[in-house]
Design an enzyme around this catalytic site. Structure first.
Site, PDB file in Angstrom:
ATOM      1  N   LYS A  53      58.505  44.984  -0.157  1.00 11.34           N
ATOM      2  CA  LYS A  53      59.605  45.788   0.382  1.00 11.34           C
ATOM      3  C   LYS A  53      60.508  46.272  -0.757  1.00 11.34           C
ATOM      4  CE  LYS A  53      59.488  43.416   4.851  1.00 11.34           C
ATOM      5  NZ  LYS A  53      60.064  42.389   5.743  1.00 11.34           N
ATOM      6  N   GLN A  97      64.638  37.936   6.067  1.00 13.50           N
ATOM      7  CA  GLN A  97      63.204  37.697   6.249  1.00 13.50           C
ATOM      8  C   GLN A  97      62.986  36.478   7.148  1.00 13.50           C
ATOM      9  OE1 GLN A  97      60.855  39.819   5.158  1.00 13.50           O
ATOM     10  NE2 GLN A  97      59.194  38.612   6.004  1.00 13.50           N
ATOM     11  N   ASP A 120      66.007  46.044  10.345  1.00 14.67           N
ATOM     12  CA  ASP A 120      64.816  45.554  11.046  1.00 14.67           C
ATOM     13  C   ASP A 120      64.794  45.940  12.518  1.00 14.67           C
ATOM     14  OD1 ASP A 120      62.794  44.145   9.675  1.00 14.67           O
ATOM     15  OD2 ASP A 120      64.137  42.437   9.339  1.00 14.67           O
TER      16      ASP A 120
END
Ligand code: GUN
Length: 286
Positions: A53, A97, A120
């Site tokens: 990412k 995460q 997200d």
């Protein structure tokens, strides 16, 4: 029939080219989109995802910050860090995460992220907006699947989408996005009895279980579109999905490989969300 491959890597690259143009335009007016990624503990798979990412951000000129925290941290320390980032004007997207260590209450952490910086699309506000068909930050993997299908010109309306897996980050939102596009949606999961009975009715079959060879040729209707979200390792340690690729390829019309399928799309959608957040926060429309 032999399925055509849906090349996620290539489609992701073309999405990234579009985003890159937007990042350049933003830079011209003094805005640099910024993404903060929080990694707790040292789960190797998570570390690899986060590295990919960050690399993608750097390639596009998106400012990216990695915050690594030990898995001994407390709930208050983690939410304190997120609150700091919520107020940091150089940061437009925040990503924690997952999974988090078991002593951390994950849902509370996700709710601490400002919905306007929710790169997200996991915050209940954004999930609710998605469910009611409003503008929202969409979860990256399900959004990536929709963009892939759009890219190959596949008409979703009226089709039967069968989703295998009901996680909050993939299965559930994927079904909702198909519903938003007027598909008929069936969810299957670990308690489903007679899985092949349902999956054989799928025009679009999404496998998001996390167990290899969950979907064999016997589960698939001739000519179906098969989307493999799995990220597993086979006996030789090679990356593989949830679908028995060789045999299903002989039956499907389209199939996504692993690797180079859904994975690169997830990252492209994360970049898209980060730029979208920067534009919204600065009230810019390009
Ligand atoms: N863990 C597995 N997939 C994801 C993802 O897309 N986002 C985050 N934050 N964690 C994950």
């Amino acid at each position: 029939m032999t399925a055509q491959l849906i090349n996620g890597k290539e489609i992701a690259q073309s999405v990234r080219n579009g985003i890159s143009g937007e990042v350049d335009q933003l830079r011209e007016i003094g805005i640099i989109p910024g993404l903060a990624v929080i990694l707790v503990g040292d789960n190797q798979a998570s570390r690899t995802y986060v590295k990919n990412k960050q690399k993608a951000c750097q390639e596009l000129g998106i400012h990216s910050v990695l915050i690594e925290l030990p898995d001994t941290l407390t709930q208050a320390e983690l939410s304190g860090k997120i609150q700091e980032l919520n107020e940091d004007s150089s940061i437009h997207g925040i990503l924690v995460q997952l999974p988090l260590p078991p002593h951390i209450r994950e849902k509370e952490i996700i709710e601490t992220i400002s919905p306007e910086k929710d790169a997200d699309g996991f915050h209940p506000i954004n999930i609710g907006r998605m469910m009611t068909g409003q503008d929202a930050f969409l979860p990256c993997t399900p959004h990536g699947i929709m963009v892939m299908l759009e890219h190959i010109g596949y008409e979703i309306e009226g089709k039967h989408a069968v989703i295998v897996g009901r996680s909050n980050i993939v299965g559930k939102p994927a079904g909702q996005l198909f519903l938003n596009k007027n598909a008929t949606v069936t969810y299957c999961h670990s308690k489903t009895k007679n899985l092949p009975f349902y999956t054989r009715q799928a025009d679009i079959l999404v496998a998001a279980v996390g167990i290899r060879d969950t979907i064999t040729a016997d589960h698939v209707k001739e000519g179906a579109v098969v989307i493999d979200v799995g990220m597993n390792r086979n006996d030789e340690g090679k990356l593989c999905g949830d679908v028995s690729f060789e045999e299903v390829t002989r039956k499907a019309s389209y199939i996504t490989p692993v690797p180079k399928g859904v994975g690169p799309m997830t990252i492209a959608m994360l970049l898209k969300n980060t730029v979208k957040a920067a534009k919204k926060i600065h009230k810019v429309s390009l």
